[in-house]
Each structure stands twice: as C-alpha cells, then as structure tokens.
Motif scaffolding. Structure first.
Motif, mmCIF file in Angstrom:
data_model
loop_
_atom_site.group_PDB
_atom_site.id
_atom_site.type_symbol
_atom_site.label_atom_id
_atom_site.label_comp_id
_atom_site.label_asym_id
_atom_site.label_seq_id
_atom_site.Cartn_x
_atom_site.Cartn_y
_atom_site.Cartn_z
ATOM 1 N N UNK A 54 41.366 66.698 14.419
ATOM 2 C CA UNK A 54 42.407 67.403 15.172
ATOM 3 C C UNK A 54 41.960 68.788 15.645
ATOM 4 N N UNK A 55 40.836 69.270 15.137
ATOM 5 C CA UNK A 55 40.332 70.542 15.666
ATOM 6 C C UNK A 55 39.740 70.353 17.054
ATOM 7 N N UNK A 56 39.295 69.141 17.338
ATOM 8 C CA UNK A 56 38.714 68.868 18.657
ATOM 9 C C UNK A 56 39.740 68.295 19.625
ATOM 10 N N UNK A 57 40.767 67.660 19.081
ATOM 11 C CA UNK A 57 41.759 66.962 19.908
ATOM 12 C C UNK A 57 42.453 67.937 20.860
ATOM 13 N N UNK A 58 42.667 67.491 22.086
ATOM 14 C CA UNK A 58 43.377 68.335 23.061
ATOM 15 C C UNK A 58 44.770 67.763 23.355
ATOM 16 N N UNK A 59 45.179 66.783 22.573
ATOM 17 C CA UNK A 59 46.542 66.222 22.653
ATOM 18 C C UNK A 59 46.889 65.744 24.068
ATOM 19 N N UNK A 60 45.918 65.066 24.663
ATOM 20 C CA UNK A 60 46.124 64.569 26.032
ATOM 21 C C UNK A 60 46.798 63.204 26.048
ATOM 22 N N UNK A 61 46.802 62.500 24.924
ATOM 23 C CA UNK A 61 47.414 61.168 24.778
ATOM 24 C C UNK A 61 46.684 60.079 25.548
ATOM 25 N N UNK B 35 41.382 75.280 5.181
ATOM 26 C CA UNK B 35 40.341 76.200 4.738
ATOM 27 C C UNK B 35 38.945 75.691 5.071
ATOM 28 N N UNK B 36 38.866 74.436 5.483
ATOM 29 C CA UNK B 36 37.584 73.922 5.952
ATOM 30 C C UNK B 36 37.852 72.804 6.946
ATOM 31 N N UNK B 37 36.800 72.383 7.607
ATOM 32 C CA UNK B 37 36.943 71.423 8.698
ATOM 33 C C UNK B 37 37.600 70.121 8.228
ATOM 34 N N UNK B 38 37.255 69.713 6.999
ATOM 35 C CA UNK B 38 37.778 68.442 6.482
ATOM 36 C C UNK B 38 39.306 68.441 6.416
ATOM 37 N N UNK B 39 39.921 69.627 6.273
ATOM 38 C CA UNK B 39 41.385 69.702 6.216
ATOM 39 C C UNK B 39 42.034 69.215 7.507
#
Ligand code: SF4
Ligand code: SF4
Length: 196
Positions: A120-127, A151-155
């Motif tokens: 979800x850190x990369x997702x741009x929610x474009x669907x 607190x880290x990417x895995x979250x």
C-alpha cells in the motif's frame, strides 16, 4: 492576490492586518469555548459550536463511493474467489501486487493464490486492479481509509489473509465493523508505543 504595488499604505503596514487576524482568532476561540462549556451543562443546545473530529476516537462516515482500501472477495464456502490469473498485477501501474499461484486441491478449480499481497505504500488507489479482474475477486468498496501508520515497510503490506478478512468483517458486521477494527488497531499501536 494583490501585487505589492497594488496594496494600500494601510495594507503595506501589515500590523493592522495581523491585529485583525488575531481578533478574529480570539473571537472564534472564546465563542467556541463558551458554547462547548454551555453545551456540557445542557445550555444553548440550539447554537452550534465549531467541532473538531477527535480522530481516531471519533470519525466521520466515509461516502458510499469512497475507495480507500482493497478486499479479496470470497466464495460461499469462505474460500478466496481469486484464480491467480495475474490480470490485476499486470494492470497495476504501480507494480504493487505480488501473487504466488498454486494448484488448487479441487480439480474443478485451476489455480488459486498461495500468496496475494498489496504494497500500500506504492499503491496509488487507481482501482485498475478492480477493473481488470474478470471474476470480481478484488474490490475497493470497503469505505475505510487505508492504514496510514507503521514503523517499517512490512506494516504496509496487506496480505491475502488481511484482504480476505475485510470481506468477512464486511459480511458479518458491515462497514462500521471494518472501521471499528481499523480504529482498534490504531489504539493498540498507540498503547504499544506508550508502553515502550
Ligand atoms: S489500486 Fe491501482 S495502484 Fe493500487 S493495487 Fe490496484 S491497480 Fe495497483
Ligand atoms: S484478483 Fe482477479 S485479476 Fe487478480 S489474480 Fe485474482 S482473479 Fe486475477
């Protein structure tokens, strides 16, 4: 906005405008404080005071078309509907869907995802993933905000279990249930940080 040359001498002094701003701020502050104090003792209920939503203890209901987070839809038996065809991952412009396909024990089902993850850190929610899916296996109709702390990417990696879990909660407890779970996870994280 006026250019400097267009400002009057009075405006170029700035100080009167600063004083005017402070007066407005103070009038609003004391008005709202007084009204909230009166409301607390049951008075002046008809006069509305400004309200700050005390998120995450309170929250506003998201609109019905809000597409904040994903879920993997389920079959009637509760298993994942996804057939691991990779169309969503191929359509994703942010390259944030990771799928590992496996052979399904049921011979009538060709494949299913052993792993299905969304970063979800990369997702741009474009669907686009939702649009690409040929079997309605992924949706973004959860009406909840994506997780915004960690607190880290895995979250921020949403696993197949998390994505399926949202469908279960939505079916059993509705959108309020999803929101309650999100807020509960915020509170737990807050407590964990405070306990350190
Ligand atoms: S919403 Fe867009 S960016 Fe996010 S996973 Fe789906 S296709 Fe990728
Ligand atoms: S979610 Fe849909 S498009 Fe993506 S792999 Fe599963 S079945 Fe294919």
């Amino acid at each position: 906005m006026k250019r400097r040359a267009e400002l009057t001498i009075w405006e170029q002094l700035y100080l009167p405008e600063i004083v005017r701003g402070l007066i407005v701020t103070n009038v609003r502050f004391w008005r709202n404080l007084s009204l909230h104090a009166l409301h607390a003792v049951g008075l002046a209920k008809g006069r509305r005071a400004a309200v700050t939503v005390q998120y995450p203890d309170e929250y506003k209901r998201y609109p019905d078309n809000y597409r904040g987070s994903h879920r993997l839809t389920l079959k009637e038996d509760g298993s994942v509907r996804c057939t691991a065809c990779f169309l969503c991952a191929t359509a994703c412009p942010a390259n944030c869907i990771y799928i590992e396909a496996g052979e399904h024990p049921d011979p009538t089902v060709e494949k299913f995802p052993l792993r299905y993850e969304i970063d979800t850190l990369r997702c741009i929610y474009c669907a686009l993933c939702v649009e690409a899916c040929p079997c309605d296996a992924i949706r973004m109709d959860t009406y909840v905000h994506p997780r915004i702390w960690g607190y880290n990417r895995a979250d921020f990696i949403e696993t197949k279990e998390v994505l399926m879990g949202r469908s279960k909660v939505l079916a059993e407890r509705g959108r309020e249930g999803l929101m309650e779970d999100l807020l509960q996870s915020y509170r737990e994280a807050e407590r964990a940080v405070a306990a350190k």
